[in-house]
Motif scaffolding. Structure first.
Motif, PDB file in Angstrom:
ATOM      1  N   LEU A 143       1.040  -1.290  -0.062  1.00  0.00           N
ATOM      2  CA  LEU A 143       0.174  -0.098   0.161  1.00  0.00           C
ATOM      3  C   LEU A 143       0.877   1.353   0.220  1.00  0.00           C
ATOM      4  N   LYS A 144       0.521   2.308  -0.758  1.00  0.00           N
ATOM      5  CA  LYS A 144       1.315   3.521  -0.745  1.00  0.00           C
ATOM      6  C   LYS A 144       1.488   3.849   0.573  1.00  0.00           C
ATOM      7  N   SER A 145       0.616   3.945   1.382  1.00  0.00           N
ATOM      8  CA  SER A 145       0.744   4.769   2.833  1.00  0.00           C
ATOM      9  C   SER A 145       1.509   3.766   3.788  1.00  0.00           C
ATOM     10  N   ASN A 146       2.064   2.482   3.376  1.00  0.00           N
ATOM     11  CA  ASN A 146       3.217   1.836   3.912  1.00  0.00           C
ATOM     12  C   ASN A 146       4.444   2.488   4.151  1.00  0.00           C
ATOM     13  N   PHE A 147       4.746   3.364   2.734  1.00  0.00           N
ATOM     14  CA  PHE A 147       6.287   3.511   2.544  1.00  0.00           C
ATOM     15  C   PHE A 147       6.825   4.478   3.347  1.00  0.00           C
ATOM     16  N   PRO A 148       6.089   5.629   3.684  1.00  0.00           N
ATOM     17  CA  PRO A 148       6.691   6.436   4.422  1.00  0.00           C
ATOM     18  C   PRO A 148       7.139   6.003   5.869  1.00  0.00           C
ATOM     19  N   GLN A 149       6.257   5.025   6.405  1.00  0.00           N
ATOM     20  CA  GLN A 149       6.525   4.495   8.099  1.00  0.00           C
ATOM     21  C   GLN A 149       7.567   3.547   7.579  1.00  0.00           C
ATOM     22  N   ARG A 150       7.594   2.839   6.485  1.00  0.00           N
ATOM     23  CA  ARG A 150       8.747   1.667   6.206  1.00  0.00           C
ATOM     24  C   ARG A 150      10.184   2.621   6.233  1.00  0.00           C
ATOM     25  N   ASN A 151      10.210   3.844   5.866  1.00  0.00           N
ATOM     26  CA  ASN A 151      11.377   4.393   5.853  1.00  0.00           C
ATOM     27  C   ASN A 151      11.918   4.660   7.012  1.00  0.00           C
ATOM     28  N   ARG A 152      11.230   4.928   8.256  1.00  0.00           N
ATOM     29  CA  ARG A 152      11.558   4.938   9.478  1.00  0.00           C
ATOM     30  C   ARG A 152      12.586   3.858   9.846  1.00  0.00           C
ATOM     31  N   ILE A 153      12.087   2.779   9.476  1.00  0.00           N
ATOM     32  CA  ILE A 153      12.790   1.295   9.478  1.00  0.00           C
ATOM     33  C   ILE A 153      14.141   1.312   8.846  1.00  0.00           C
ATOM     34  N   ILE A 154      14.186   1.814   7.708  1.00  0.00           N
ATOM     35  CA  ILE A 154      15.393   2.211   6.896  1.00  0.00           C
ATOM     36  C   ILE A 154      16.448   2.793   7.546  1.00  0.00           C
ATOM     37  N   SER A 155      16.123   3.882   8.252  1.00  0.00           N
ATOM     38  CA  SER A 155      17.153   4.887   8.986  1.00  0.00           C
ATOM     39  C   SER A 155      17.302   4.184  10.219  1.00  0.00           C
ATOM     40  N   GLY A 156      16.204   3.534  11.014  1.00  0.00           N
ATOM     41  CA  GLY A 156      16.329   3.210  12.262  1.00  0.00           C
ATOM     42  C   GLY A 156      17.256   1.721  12.239  1.00  0.00           C
ATOM     43  N   LEU A 157      17.522   1.186  11.302  1.00  0.00           N
ATOM     44  CA  LEU A 157      18.255   0.056  11.344  1.00  0.00           C
ATOM     45  C   LEU A 157      19.777   0.193  11.175  1.00  0.00           C
ATOM     46  N   SER A 158      19.863   1.908  10.799  1.00  0.00           N
ATOM     47  CA  SER A 158      21.507   2.131  10.183  1.00  0.00           C
ATOM     48  C   SER A 158      21.837   3.231  11.274  1.00  0.00           C
ATOM     49  N   LEU A 159      23.293   3.331  11.374  1.00  0.00           N
ATOM     50  CA  LEU A 159      23.900   4.358  11.989  1.00  0.00           C
ATOM     51  C   LEU A 159      23.968   5.585  11.228  1.00  0.00           C
ATOM     52  N   ALA A 160      23.767   5.491  10.066  1.00  0.00           N
ATOM     53  CA  ALA A 160      24.087   6.459   8.991  1.00  0.00           C
ATOM     54  C   ALA A 160      23.200   6.302   7.699  1.00  0.00           C
ATOM     55  N   VAL A 161      22.605   7.466   7.172  1.00  0.00           N
ATOM     56  CA  VAL A 161      21.952   7.325   6.041  1.00  0.00           C
ATOM     57  C   VAL A 161      22.295   8.236   4.674  1.00  0.00           C
ATOM     58  N   VAL A 162      22.792   7.612   3.757  1.00  0.00           N
ATOM     59  CA  VAL A 162      23.400   8.261   2.656  1.00  0.00           C
ATOM     60  C   VAL A 162      22.288   8.597   1.507  1.00  0.00           C
ATOM     61  N   ILE A 163      22.277   9.612   1.037  1.00  0.00           N
ATOM     62  CA  ILE A 163      21.181  10.116   0.208  1.00  0.00           C
ATOM     63  C   ILE A 163      22.114  10.261  -1.317  1.00  0.00           C
ATOM     64  N   VAL A 164      21.391   9.705  -2.265  1.00  0.00           N
ATOM     65  CA  VAL A 164      22.041   9.643  -3.480  1.00  0.00           C
ATOM     66  C   VAL A 164      20.872  10.182  -4.757  1.00  0.00           C
ATOM     67  N   GLU A 165      21.139  11.417  -5.052  1.00  0.00           N
ATOM     68  CA  GLU A 165      19.974  12.040  -5.872  1.00  0.00           C
ATOM     69  C   GLU A 165      18.625  11.934  -5.416  1.00  0.00           C
ATOM     70  N   ALA A 166      18.237  12.823  -4.778  1.00  0.00           N
ATOM     71  CA  ALA A 166      16.984  13.160  -4.265  1.00  0.00           C
ATOM     72  C   ALA A 166      16.350  14.663  -4.794  1.00  0.00           C
ATOM     73  N   ALA A 167      15.427  14.256  -5.584  1.00  0.00           N
ATOM     74  CA  ALA A 167      14.715  15.608  -6.001  1.00  0.00           C
ATOM     75  C   ALA A 167      13.975  16.263  -4.700  1.00  0.00           C
ATOM     76  N   GLU A 168      13.383  17.370  -5.026  1.00  0.00           N
ATOM     77  CA  GLU A 168      12.407  18.000  -4.011  1.00  0.00           C
ATOM     78  C   GLU A 168      11.296  17.031  -3.581  1.00  0.00           C
ATOM     79  N   GLY A 169      11.040  16.908  -2.785  1.00  0.00           N
ATOM     80  CA  GLY A 169       9.662  16.118  -2.161  1.00  0.00           C
ATOM     81  C   GLY A 169      10.019  14.662  -2.231  1.00  0.00           C
ATOM     82  N   SER A 170      11.250  14.148  -2.490  1.00  0.00           N
ATOM     83  CA  SER A 170      11.434  12.683  -2.642  1.00  0.00           C
ATOM     84  C   SER A 170      11.283  11.929  -1.552  1.00  0.00           C
TER      85      SER A 170
END
Lengths: 304, 304
Positions: free
Chosen positions: A136-163
């Protein structure tokens, strides 16, 4: 895929330390693959789905170089930068973890089934959503907190505005994790989000060394072990004169035999939460701390 | 070229204010072109000689957009980024100033003669070296301090490690000028120098607005004039109640009829030298200050 799916709850000793330290960890984490990989130090690489060839190449290189240095690469198996980072980590012969916005038995996008299978062979697919949950589309923002939560650091490679990767960067900041960004072309707006992060103080990344610099050296050199942690554990000569472990603010804040959660240790040690997490992981890796049921830590009495 | 060459000395009222404020201004400035353009606010754009198409395009756009906003574009007429910046400024219908590492009658590289002629038509070629001086290699590092010295800010577009534009950036920092850098591709090392500057706190530039933001608004909107400077000069209603000019720390530090040089004003006003220079240029442009012989400033009594 033949690998079994299992669930661990927040209080489980095997629940990832970094994820347990966020203010809203998921009650349950569903895992397909190797559960032990979730104990290793991890860095997330996220970015544009409609990525440029440049971004794909950078994500692949960073993924491979981090994996070669025994850092787990976390991402979201989306098209573009995410998949390139996973593929890079696999090429580098290392471990990668994919965080899903659906059940770990539901592969999305479907074309990434072979990639997901390769990830689960040595790494893990993880999700807070139960098997069968559609993407579900609504799952993804919430999912993103797990990506960062599992990690010591987050690297952004190419992100347009609102990405979506900027949402992950926001979670990372909220969670006290290091945010890094790769610069790029200023024409066309592809890197607008990454450049905005750099303006706001994100670390600039040209290569994997720029990321490794932000992590405690002991976490990226697992062979170093206890001796190099400055704890004095195992340093026989010195240990007779004093107990250097007591000089570590984390260990000093813990009474023998008592178990403490992340917040309690933060409070008792007075350490900044951003510095506490890597330190806890170091101490755990060095065997100076042990996770117990309930997701808490106990101090491990060294041989000295 | 038919334009006359003339020299102005450091103490001359026409000697550029920004250049007079550096600790080692040249005793003489040789000029071919329009001397008055040296009074306008200026920004330097410098970078790689062996520039990528990307860097050439960015330099051209920044040059054109700054010129359209009445900011003079200063550079060194080298191949690559320098020439692209000059050409952009000419395209933008604005003013550009070329600082030579040889006499202003010696065109180097020779292929840039048509460009130099166009620059001198409305802008200026300047040099601290007397006519006839050949482009000795040793002249160029010294020349770079004039590029930054004439400018409120220096923008680096593509600089590899050890690049001459990094010398200009160093001079700019030493002179208290703003340093900005354009990010780019992290593969191949072309932007290593620019990225190092960004790590060290240089402002990140995606477009001309990012540069204009660093300049006092009154300097980039010359039509604003005295009224908008917050000096109260010309604000008839308020001027009867008080003398708002006395609220300006620069004007307040100066006694009527006395002339002060840059260092004296810095000392008497207590203003940071980095903030003082743009403020002096604002006050000069607004007519609240006047340059007198000897390169000093006198306060101009407004109508109120």
């Amino acid at each position: 895929m033949s690998t079994n799916i299992f669930a661990i709850s927040r209080g489980d000793v095997r629940f990832p330390t970094a994820l347990a330290a966020i203010h809203d960890p998921p009650p349950t984490l569903w895992i397909k693959g190797e559960i032990d990989v979730l104990r290793a130090p991890a860095v997330a690489i996220v970015g544009s789905r409609a990525a440029s060839p440049y971004a794909l190449e950078v994500a692949r290189r960073l993924g491979a170089d981090l994996a070669r240095r025994n850092v787990t690469v976390v991402s979201g198996t989306a098209r573009g930068v995410d998949s390139a980072a996973h593929r890079g980590a696999l090429e580098g012969g290392g471990i990668t973890v994919a965080v899903f916005g659906c059940g770990v038995d539901v592969i999305y996008p479907a074309e990434h089934r072979p990639l997901a299978e390769r990830i689960a062979e040595r790494g893990a697919l993880v999700s807070e959503f139960a098997p069968g949950m559609p993407p579900l589309k609504s799952n993804f923002p919430q999912r993103n907190r797990i990506i960062s939560g599992l990690s010591l650091a987050v690297v952004i490679v190419e992100a347009a505005e609102g990405s979506g990767s900027l949402i992950t960067a926001d979670f990372a900041l909220e969670q006290g994790r290091t945010v890094l960004a790769v610069p790029g072309n200023v024409l066309g707006g592809r890197n607008y989000g990454a450049h905005a992060l750099l303006r706001d103080g994100a670390k600039l990344v040209e290569c994997a060394d720029d990321i490794l610099e932000e992590l405690p050296a002991s976490l990226t050199q697992p062979s170093a072990g206890i001796r190099d942690l400055g704890l004095g554990i195992g340093q026989e000569k010195e240990s007779k004169k004093m107990n250097p472990a007591s000089q570590d603010p984390v260990l000093r804040s813990m009474d023998d035999g008592d178990a403490y959660d992340f917040d309690e240790i933060a409070e008792r040690s007075g350490l900044d939460r951003m510095k506490l997490l890597p330190r806890l992981l170091e101490l755990e890796l060095a065997g100076a701390l042990r996770r117990v049921d309930g997701g808490r830590f106990v101090r491990f009495r060294g041989p000295c």
